[in-house]
Design an enzyme around this catalytic site. Structure first.
Site, PDB file in Angstrom:
ATOM      1  N   LYS A 125       0.664  -1.126  -0.055  1.00  0.00           N
ATOM      2  CA  LYS A 125       0.079   0.174   0.140  1.00  0.00           C
ATOM      3  C   LYS A 125       0.760   1.090   0.018  1.00  0.00           C
ATOM      4  O   LYS A 125       1.825   1.265   0.517  1.00  0.00           O
ATOM      5  CB  LYS A 125      -0.856  -0.128   1.158  1.00  0.00           C
ATOM      6  CG  LYS A 125      -1.778   1.157   1.382  1.00  0.00           C
ATOM      7  CD  LYS A 125      -2.731   0.951   2.442  1.00  0.00           C
ATOM      8  CE  LYS A 125      -3.741   2.108   2.818  1.00  0.00           C
ATOM      9  NZ  LYS A 125      -4.617   1.808   3.991  1.00  0.00           N
TER      10      LYS A 125
ATOM     11  N   SER B 162      -9.608   1.741   3.220  1.00  0.00           N
ATOM     12  CA  SER B 162      -8.515   2.653   2.211  1.00  0.00           C
ATOM     13  C   SER B 162      -7.423   1.843   1.511  1.00  0.00           C
ATOM     14  O   SER B 162      -6.761   2.297   0.828  1.00  0.00           O
ATOM     15  CB  SER B 162      -7.518   3.740   3.027  1.00  0.00           C
ATOM     16  OG  SER B 162      -6.968   2.991   4.122  1.00  0.00           O
TER      17      SER B 162
ATOM     18  N   SER C  44      -9.848  -0.484   7.168  1.00  0.00           N
ATOM     19  CA  SER C  44      -9.235  -0.105   5.699  1.00  0.00           C
ATOM     20  C   SER C  44      -8.522  -1.402   5.115  1.00  0.00           C
ATOM     21  O   SER C  44      -8.265  -1.624   4.078  1.00  0.00           O
ATOM     22  CB  SER C  44      -8.048   0.997   6.123  1.00  0.00           C
ATOM     23  OG  SER C  44      -8.941   2.238   5.995  1.00  0.00           O
TER      24      SER C  44
END
Length: 463
Positions: free
Chosen positions: A79, A149, A173
């Protein structure tokens, strides 16, 4: 079957048996990224040349001294909050444009030591402050949100664009996008996986964890990344999960919540998750009804902690370059400046009470089983959902509502696919246990996964 279709466990076995080379595997995954990325938008950065060079090194090492472990030669993604030396870490934000990491995060360092091959960085909702990841499309239906996210990480794994990926979880997330894209995701016990070199959203709620195709894959990544790091003040040196058994569930007590988790969920989500819980009973578990303590305070505590901590982290850049933030994130950061110290301290006090109450709840059960999110992937741009009781809820509030308790209390939480709605969109079930019982949720998840068909299935991408 092409190499990109293999789960981490399958690919690792093939590499170690010399039936598949890391170069062949990496080339297949990179070709898959090239074929689908235009429709999905999962990646911020694809470092194809560096990945191939790493795969060549891994192949040479495995041919010489043998594999370092199950991740050696396996292509993965990080990420875009997680530093990797020499690679941009932009947090999917114009605020961080041009920022290049000078050193590895601890997670990247450990994955590199395990021999994993870094493909690139995946999109996040800007600075992880959102539950949709607007740059990225859902792997099962491109007109719907990926979830956030860690949306880019979930979509990359679901589409075969990474054998596994790392994400972060502050209010769901990892688990939200994993559930919406039909993959497995783990938010470990707070502090179990270090956050050194990871851009923070809310330091007392942030966790780092893996997204994979199967529960067994999660166990392999957790083994490589967990462990104390003195550079992370929240990192722990407590008990580590060292085995992830299969078998059955005899002797285990699974809590089924009477409140909160099945309030305001779609009928299809409730049906699928309750069906999966019944399957746990068929596998030997004893089902126990439980009351979720302090349920009415969950969202207030989550926002009372997260909003002021995020604003404090961004204080300087928010003053210097406010126009570089996306509007939704800037509004939340500005709102955080209005939170009083008293409100923040009251949220911290309530969190302590909630942790104690959850610890008492777990005295009577081994695992809590519940929906991960109350609905499947929303349409892109959809702002609210209307429930059967006549209430209206923001999509982001709906997605965080069932995930936040595990962040507040720090307990391990695993999501895994347990069905689909009428539109074919994935539905996830969440398994939680007391802190440092990560192996327990993995055990239950793995036993369930091995009892059903289709585990590890890729999203059926359409044009």
């Amino acid at each position: 079957m092409q190499p990109f279709e293999l789960s981490l466990t399958e690919a690792s076995r093939a590499v170690r048996a010399r039936e598949l080379s890391p170069v062949e595997l990496t080339e297949s995954v990179l070709a898959r990224i090239a074929a689908v990325e235009g429709r999905l938008g999962a990646y911020v950065t694809v470092a194809a040349d560096a990945a191939l060079a790493a795969a060549v090194r891994a192949e040479r090492e495995i041919s010489g001294s043998g594999p370092r472990g199950p991740l050696h030669g396996i292509p993965m993604a990080l990420k875009d909050l997680i530093d990797a030396e020499g690679m941009p870490t932009t947090a999917s934000s114009h605020v961080r444009a041009g920022h290049v990491a000078e050193r590895d995060s601890r997670v990247a360092e450990r994955l590199g030591a395990a021999g994993a091959v870094l493909l690139g960085k995946t999109h996040t909702h800007e600075f992880a402050y959102g539950l949709t990841t607007p740059q990225t499309n859902n792997a099962w239906d491109h007109s719907r949100v990926a979830g956030g996210s860690s949306g880019g990480s979930a979509v990359a794994v679901a589409a075969g664009g990474a054998t596994f990926a790392m994400g972060t979880d502050t209010g769901g997330s990892i688990r939200v996008p994993a559930a919406l894209n039909g993959v497995v995701g783990l938010k470990p016990t707070y502090g179990l996986v270090p956050r050194t070199g990871v851009t923070s959203l809310s330091w007392s709620l942030d966790h780092v964890g893996p997204l994979t195709r199967t529960v067994q894959d999660v166990a392999l990544v957790l083994s490589a990344t967990a462990g104390h790091d003195p550079r992370d003040p929240a990192s722990v040196s407590g008990p580590m999960p060292d085995r992830f058994p299969g078998g059955d569930l005899r002797g285990l007590k699974v809590g089924v919540p009477r409140n909160h988790y099945f309030d305001r969920v779609t009928p299809e989500v409730e049906e699928s998750v309750r069906g999966a819980i019944e399957r746990l009973a068929e596998l030997g578990a004893e089902l126990v009804d439980v009351e979720i303590p302090m349920a009415r305070y969950i969202q207030a505590v989550q926002w009372g902690l997260m909003v002021p901590e995020a604003t404090a982290y961004h204080e300087r850049s928010l003053r210097a370059t406010p126009d570089l933030y996306a509007a939704d994130v800037r509004i939340l950061l500005e709102a955080g400046a209005l939170t009083s110290a008293g409100d923040y301290l009251r949220a911290q006090r309530a969190r302590t009470m909630m942790r104690d109450a959850w610890a008492r709840m777990f005295d009577g059960i081994d695992v809590l089983a519940a929906p991960t999110v109350p609905m499947t992937a929303a349409e892109a741009g959809q702002e609210a959902v209307e429930w059967a009781d006549g209430t209206t809820e923001a999509v982001s509030d709906g997605y965080v509502r069932l995930c936040a308790p595990a962040n507040i209390t720090g307990v391990p939480a695993l999501t895994l696919p347990v069905g689909h709605d009428r539109a074919g969109l994935p539905i996830g079930m969440q398994l939680m246990a007391r802190p440092f019982h990560d192996a327990t949720v993995l055990h239950v998840g793995r036993v369930y996964e091995e009892s059903v068909a289709g585990a590890g299935r890729l999203a059926p991408l359409v044009a």
